[in-house]
Design an enzyme around this catalytic site. Structure first.
Site, short mmCIF file in Angstrom:
data_model
loop_
_atom_site.label_atom_id
_atom_site.label_comp_id
_atom_site.label_asym_id
_atom_site.label_seq_id
_atom_site.Cartn_x
_atom_site.Cartn_y
_atom_site.Cartn_z
N LEU A 1 -2.98 4.66 -0.45
CA LEU A 1 -4.40 4.30 -0.46
C LEU A 1 -4.52 2.82 -0.10
O LEU A 1 -4.58 1.94 -0.96
CB LEU A 1 -4.98 4.60 -1.85
CG LEU A 1 -6.44 5.03 -1.91
CD1 LEU A 1 -6.81 6.04 -0.83
CD2 LEU A 1 -6.78 5.60 -3.28
N HIS A 2 -4.51 2.55 1.19
CA HIS A 2 -4.37 1.19 1.70
C HIS A 2 -5.52 0.26 1.26
O HIS A 2 -5.32 -0.68 0.51
CB HIS A 2 -4.34 1.19 3.23
CG HIS A 2 -3.31 2.08 3.84
ND1 HIS A 2 -1.96 1.78 3.87
CD2 HIS A 2 -3.43 3.27 4.47
CE1 HIS A 2 -1.30 2.74 4.50
NE2 HIS A 2 -2.17 3.66 4.86
N ASP A 3 -6.72 0.51 1.75
CA ASP A 3 -7.79 -0.49 1.69
C ASP A 3 -8.31 -0.82 0.29
O ASP A 3 -8.67 -1.97 0.03
CB ASP A 3 -8.95 -0.04 2.59
CG ASP A 3 -8.53 -0.03 4.06
OD1 ASP A 3 -9.16 0.69 4.84
OD2 ASP A 3 -7.56 -0.73 4.42
N THR B 1 -6.78 -1.51 -2.23
CA THR B 1 -5.96 -2.58 -2.85
C THR B 1 -6.62 -3.94 -2.67
O THR B 1 -6.49 -4.82 -3.54
CB THR B 1 -4.53 -2.62 -2.25
OG1 THR B 1 -4.62 -2.87 -0.84
CG2 THR B 1 -3.78 -1.32 -2.50
N THR C 1 0.82 -1.22 0.00
CA THR C 1 0.00 0.00 0.00
C THR C 1 0.85 1.26 0.00
O THR C 1 0.42 2.30 -0.50
CB THR C 1 -0.97 0.03 1.20
OG1 THR C 1 -0.23 0.14 2.43
CG2 THR C 1 -1.83 -1.23 1.24
#
Ligand code: RIB
Ligand code: CA
Length: 313
Positions: free
Chosen positions: A242-244, A246, A196
């Site tokens: 933009l972690h989530d 992914t 991320t």
């Protein structure tokens, strides 16, 4: 190919919000059976409210949203208002939700859905602490073998920690829950910070969101404008990770990611490294591999997919 059935377990959080929007913008590939809220970035009364606000922003007040665990399994709740703001969705001004919160507890929804759906047909997508998932596995161990796959955002290896020097936030908030989930035996795919932190919302990428000119595109750009200040200051990066989203992008286009099937265990005892994901990336132990641990992402491909799907809402 039928759409993949998923339950999104989440602690919105601006990046969780973008993940939910990506899923709802991809109905051909993804059927969201429900959204279960968990305490994490902000307390549960806010995460469940934020989840409903995002469903309504996407024009999907039909999506059932359930409230789950208020607190981690063992320790007190640690939240992240310093990153996400007091509301958890600081940035855009979004109306309070009008769609109802479901009466049923999130954990009961997870259990009942996995029991009702054909075995191997439901994917769990945790985007926050794993308290709800672990609670469901503890209450109903029979559902574990029914899970098609757990695709989660959490942990780190090369990137080490973002809330402590050793631990990533989602795992750190509830390491006991993470240990239960990683040892349960269901197929797990992990999107760690190693991935991320390569999905940075640069100015050009955020402008592409804003240039959609839609309520969704503008709201996502405003969320990122707020969310990115913390990471840019801390890491000196050119944008927020933009972690989530992914997790959802992996379901739609898995080839955007590469990783290794390795052993991952969770530190729950040490005060110093509590919540660390001890990933045997170099296979130096004889511990059984238990997770597909992602290490790289085609970031341009990811943002192209994300912008294309946000444009559809
Ligand atoms: O460490 C990043 C994770 O913690 C993301 O899921 C973010 O939303 C927070 O929950
Ligand atoms: Ca999250």
């Amino acid at each position: 190919m039928p759409a993949r059935k998923i339950i999104i377990d989440t602690d919105p959080g601006q990046d969780d919000a973008v993940a939910i929007l990506l899923a709802l913008g991809s109905p051909k590939e993804i059927e969201v059976l429900g959204i279960t809220a968990v305490a994490g970035n902000v307390p549960l009364e806010l995460t469940q409210k934020n989840a409903r606000m995002i469903c309504e922003l996407a024009g999907r007040p039909d999506i059932p949203v359930f409230a789950g665990s208020k607190n981690p399994l063992a320790k007190r709740l640690v939240t992240a208002e310093h990153v996400h703001g007091k509301t958890g969705l600081d940035g855009p001004t979004l109306p309070d939700p009008t769609m109802p919160l479901q009466e049923k507890h999130a954990v009961d929804f997870i259990i009942e859905t996995l029991r009702a759906q054909p075995a191997g047909s439901v994917t769990l997508c945790p985007l926050g602490p794993l308290t709800n998932i672990a609670s469901a596995f503890n209450q109903a161990p029979d559902i574990i073998e029914k899970v098609q796959e757990i695709v989660l955002m959490g942990g780190a290896y090369f990137e080490v920690g973002n809330i402590t020097p050793a631990a990533e936030f989602n795992i750190y908030v509830d390491p006991e829950a993470a240990e239960i989930v990683f040892k349960a035996g269901a197929p797990i795919t992990v999107m760690p910070l190693d991935v991320t932190h390569k999905a940075l919302v640069t100015k050009a990428r955020n402008d592409a969101f804003r240039d959609l000119g839609t309520p969704v595109g503008i709201a996502v750009a405003e969320m990122t404008d707020f969310f990115e200040r913390y990471d840019k200051e801390k890491y000196g990066s050119e944008g927020a990770p933009l972690h989530d989203p992914t997790v959802i992008a992996y379901l739609i286009k898995p080839k955007l990611f590469t990783g290794r099937f390795i052993n991952v265990e969770i530190e729950t005892k040490s005060v110093l490294t509590r919540g660390m994901t001890v990933a045997d990336w170099w296979r130096v132990t004889d511990r059984e591999p238990n997770a597909m641990f992602m290490g790289d992402i085609d970031a341009d491909g990811f943002f192209t997919l994300l912008t294309d799907r946000l444009a559809r809402l």
